[in-house]
Design a protein around this motif. Structure first.
Motif, mmCIF file in Angstrom:
data_model
loop_
_atom_site.group_PDB
_atom_site.id
_atom_site.type_symbol
_atom_site.label_atom_id
_atom_site.label_comp_id
_atom_site.label_asym_id
_atom_site.label_seq_id
_atom_site.Cartn_x
_atom_site.Cartn_y
_atom_site.Cartn_z
ATOM 1 N N UNK A 107 -31.566 -16.158 -50.802
ATOM 2 C CA UNK A 107 -30.392 -16.995 -51.021
ATOM 3 C C UNK A 107 -29.648 -17.239 -49.713
ATOM 4 N N UNK A 108 -29.503 -16.189 -48.919
ATOM 5 C CA UNK A 108 -28.800 -16.332 -47.639
ATOM 6 C C UNK A 108 -29.557 -17.278 -46.706
ATOM 7 N N UNK A 109 -30.889 -17.179 -46.668
ATOM 8 C CA UNK A 109 -31.679 -18.059 -45.804
ATOM 9 C C UNK A 109 -31.551 -19.514 -46.242
ATOM 10 N N UNK A 110 -31.495 -19.758 -47.561
ATOM 11 C CA UNK A 110 -31.362 -21.131 -48.057
ATOM 12 C C UNK A 110 -30.005 -21.731 -47.716
ATOM 13 N N UNK A 111 -28.989 -20.901 -47.554
ATOM 14 C CA UNK A 111 -27.637 -21.403 -47.303
ATOM 15 C C UNK A 111 -27.391 -21.779 -45.848
ATOM 16 N N UNK A 112 -28.317 -21.449 -44.960
ATOM 17 C CA UNK A 112 -28.095 -21.720 -43.540
ATOM 18 C C UNK A 112 -28.281 -23.204 -43.233
ATOM 19 N N UNK A 113 -27.573 -23.653 -42.204
ATOM 20 C CA UNK A 113 -27.598 -25.077 -41.854
ATOM 21 C C UNK A 113 -28.930 -25.501 -41.253
ATOM 22 N N UNK A 114 -29.633 -24.575 -40.633
ATOM 23 C CA UNK A 114 -30.909 -24.896 -39.993
ATOM 24 C C UNK A 114 -31.986 -23.964 -40.536
ATOM 25 N N UNK A 115 -33.214 -24.149 -40.058
ATOM 26 C CA UNK A 115 -34.324 -23.337 -40.550
ATOM 27 C C UNK A 115 -34.064 -21.858 -40.266
ATOM 28 N N UNK A 116 -34.261 -21.052 -41.286
ATOM 29 C CA UNK A 116 -34.086 -19.607 -41.158
ATOM 30 C C UNK A 116 -35.235 -18.939 -41.911
ATOM 31 N N UNK A 117 -36.177 -18.374 -41.164
ATOM 32 C CA UNK A 117 -37.352 -17.755 -41.762
ATOM 33 C C UNK A 117 -37.191 -16.241 -41.759
ATOM 34 N N UNK A 118 -37.538 -15.633 -42.886
ATOM 35 C CA UNK A 118 -37.402 -14.189 -43.060
ATOM 36 C C UNK A 118 -38.795 -13.569 -43.065
ATOM 37 N N UNK A 245 -46.141 -15.043 -35.999
ATOM 38 C CA UNK A 245 -46.441 -14.786 -37.408
ATOM 39 C C UNK A 245 -45.588 -15.597 -38.372
ATOM 40 N N UNK A 246 -44.591 -16.330 -37.877
ATOM 41 C CA UNK A 246 -43.641 -16.992 -38.777
ATOM 42 C C UNK A 246 -44.322 -17.988 -39.706
ATOM 43 N N UNK A 247 -45.267 -18.747 -39.191
ATOM 44 C CA UNK A 247 -45.895 -19.766 -40.027
ATOM 45 C C UNK A 247 -46.700 -19.198 -41.176
ATOM 46 N N UNK A 248 -47.161 -17.945 -41.063
ATOM 47 C CA UNK A 248 -48.027 -17.364 -42.088
ATOM 48 C C UNK A 248 -47.341 -16.268 -42.896
ATOM 49 N N UNK A 249 -46.535 -15.457 -42.249
ATOM 50 C CA UNK A 249 -45.992 -14.271 -42.917
ATOM 51 C C UNK A 249 -44.521 -14.392 -43.296
ATOM 52 N N UNK A 260 -40.557 -25.736 -40.388
ATOM 53 C CA UNK A 260 -40.235 -24.990 -39.160
ATOM 54 C C UNK A 260 -41.327 -25.175 -38.116
ATOM 55 N N UNK A 261 -42.578 -25.086 -38.555
ATOM 56 C CA UNK A 261 -43.684 -25.252 -37.619
ATOM 57 C C UNK A 261 -43.739 -26.675 -37.084
ATOM 58 N N UNK A 262 -43.414 -27.652 -37.938
ATOM 59 C CA UNK A 262 -43.472 -29.047 -37.505
ATOM 60 C C UNK A 262 -42.473 -29.321 -36.389
ATOM 61 N N UNK A 263 -41.293 -28.713 -36.467
ATOM 62 C CA UNK A 263 -40.312 -28.919 -35.407
ATOM 63 C C UNK A 263 -40.787 -28.336 -34.088
ATOM 64 N N UNK A 264 -41.598 -27.278 -34.161
ATOM 65 C CA UNK A 264 -42.145 -26.715 -32.930
ATOM 66 C C UNK A 264 -43.159 -27.655 -32.299
ATOM 67 N N UNK A 265 -43.724 -28.532 -33.117
ATOM 68 C CA UNK A 265 -44.734 -29.459 -32.599
ATOM 69 C C UNK A 265 -44.125 -30.745 -32.053
ATOM 70 N N UNK A 266 -42.831 -30.960 -32.294
ATOM 71 C CA UNK A 266 -42.227 -32.230 -31.888
ATOM 72 C C UNK A 266 -42.308 -32.421 -30.379
ATOM 73 N N UNK A 267 -41.880 -31.399 -29.627
ATOM 74 C CA UNK A 267 -41.874 -31.537 -28.166
ATOM 75 C C UNK A 267 -43.280 -31.732 -27.601
ATOM 76 N N UNK A 268 -44.271 -30.893 -27.993
ATOM 77 C CA UNK A 268 -45.627 -31.144 -27.464
ATOM 78 C C UNK A 268 -46.185 -32.504 -27.860
ATOM 79 N N UNK A 269 -45.931 -32.904 -29.127
ATOM 80 C CA UNK A 269 -46.450 -34.199 -29.564
ATOM 81 C C UNK A 269 -45.778 -35.330 -28.797
ATOM 82 N N UNK A 270 -44.466 -35.183 -28.548
ATOM 83 C CA UNK A 270 -43.759 -36.207 -27.775
ATOM 84 C C UNK A 270 -44.326 -36.313 -26.365
#
Length: 433
Positions: A107-118, A245-249, A260-270
């Motif tokens: 619930x706390x992770x869903x309430x954050x303004x940006x991506x929050x992975x647990x 491990x964030x993308x899998x675990x 979350x993973x897609x945002x990490x790809x924005x800069x390399x793809x750009x």
């Protein structure tokens, strides 16, 4: 990974790690940036269990056994870190976390303004460990070991009882001794060692010494980041492992992990897109230059062709001098005379005629009317039944360059024939002078 915001949730409290610094913070903060939250709790039950049946029911089977054995106070949520199929069943590497804590985290992770992975520390422990490999991580005073072989997965953990370095050394010795046979079989190259979170240099040194003694050599040491916490130095591989491990675990739903993973790809793809665009622009300029060169070359060739055609037309329109006309007429007459040489023609008739074909008369016909072509008229008689000889005679004359045309015979005798022969080309035996 110093630019990553990583939060460590331990039994002692929350820590915020960023930019080579760590600081204590209040639990459940309101975040304005992306974050990775690692649950590194001592009171979470983690183990490897084997079951018969299908792996789809792993969580339900584990939850039932955990509840039956009273391993967790109250309701529990099962987090499966890795599932391995075995003959007749499966093995599961899992953690049983309090359902209340689980619901609070999600619930706390869903309430954050940006991506929050647990994530959970056991997930970092097993991430990237392939078959016939092992990894040991030290988290404060707790040492964990995970390995996977052809026989299945192995997990072990021990907690140092006491605050001295000797207590940590004893705990490390107990753990590596319990798994000494497996670790020795794997060898130092297949075993990784790292400090998930360590504020005491001596603790890491004691654990590494105990592990090296069992392995017979130094294991692969994971690169640790050094943080500053209230004047103390912390050695940790948590930020790097959490990022990997964030993308899998991560415990978040799949859609959040993908985002979350897609945002990490924005800069390399750009960057790649910009590079491709630059390459295409350069290629376009080069192609344009080549096209201009081809166009220029084509225009030059076209101009040469026009000049050549003009020269050909100029030569074609030149009239022969009037003084040469009598000479040309005389040459034509000589050519016709050579074509109709009677001596050569008679020799050709004699060679073509056999005993069955008898030539009676040969006459050189003068041109009649508008025709300017001279011809020979040949009259003769063939022997009775000698049609094949006559056919051969006609074929030989045709092959010699004469066109034969049958005309009315001059005689009414049986087998009489008459042909008009016109020179189709320079006949054999009639060479031009």
């Amino acid at each position: 990974m110093s630019a990553e915001h990583v939060y460590r949730v331990a039994s002692a409290g929350w820590l915020h790690c960023h930019d080579h610094r760590a600081e204590d913070i209040a639990p459940w903060p309101r975040l304005s940036h992306q974050a990775l939250v690692v649950l590194d709790l001592d009171d979470v039950f983690t183990d490897v269990w084997r079951f018969e049946g299908k792996g789809e029911y792993a969580a339900a089977l584990i939850e039932k056994r955990v509840r039956t054995q009273g391993l967790v106070d109250g309701a529990a949520h099962i987090v499966i870190h890795r599932l391995v199929k075995l003959p007749g069943g499966f093995q599961a590497f899992f953690s049983a976390i309090s359902l209340e804590l689980w619901q609070r985290c999600t619930q706390w992770a869903d309430e954050q303004a940006d991506h929050c992975l647990v994530l959970m520390a056991p997930g970092l422990l097993c991430h990237g460990v392939t078959s016939a490999n092992a990894r040991l991580l030290l988290s404060q005073r707790r040492l964990m070991c995970f390995a996977e072989t052809e026989e299945g997965m192995v997990f072990g953990a021990t907690q140092a009882l006491g605050s001295g370095s000797s207590a940590m050394a004893s705990a490390a010795q107990v753990l590596v001794t319990n798994h000494s046979e497996l670790l020795a079989r794997l060898g130092p190259e297949a075993v990784e060692w790292g400090a998930l979170w360590s504020t005491q240099v001596s603790d890491a040194e004691n654990c590494l010494a105990a592990l090296s003694g069992v392995l017979g050599g130094a294991p692969t040491v994971l690169a640790a980041e050094e943080l500053t916490l209230a004047g103390e130095r912390v050695q940790t591989v948590m930020p790097a492992l959490a990022h990997q491990a964030a993308g899998r675990h991560a415990l978040n739903p799949l859609a959040e992990r993908v985002a979350w993973r897609a945002e990490r790809w924005v800069a390399p793809i750009t960057a790649v897109t910009a590079l491709v665009g630059l390459v295409l622009a350069i290629a376009g300029v080069l192609v344009g230059q080549m096209a201009d060169q081809q166009r220029t070359a084509g225009q030059g060739q076209r101009a040469e062709l026009v000049a050549l055609n003009e020269r050909i037309q100029a030569v074609a329109t030149v009239e022969a001098p009037q003084k040469l006309l009598p000479v040309a007429e005389f040459s034509r007459v000589l050519d016709e005379g050579a074509r109709h040489d009677p001596v050569a023609f008679m020799a050709l008739l004699k060679a073509a005629s056999g005993k069955d074909v008898r030539i009676q008369r040969v006459h050189l016909e003068a041109p009649a009317g508008q025709a300017r072509v001279r011809s020979f008229r040949v009259d003769g008689v063939m022997a009775p039944g000698a049609s094949s000889a006559m056919t051969r005679w006609v074929s030989q004359l045709s092959a010699a360059g004469w066109s034969l045309k049958a005309v009315d015979p001059a005689s009414t005798a049986p087998g009489a024939f008459s042909y008009e022969l016109v020179a189709a080309a320079t006949a054999s035996g009639n060479p031009k002078p």
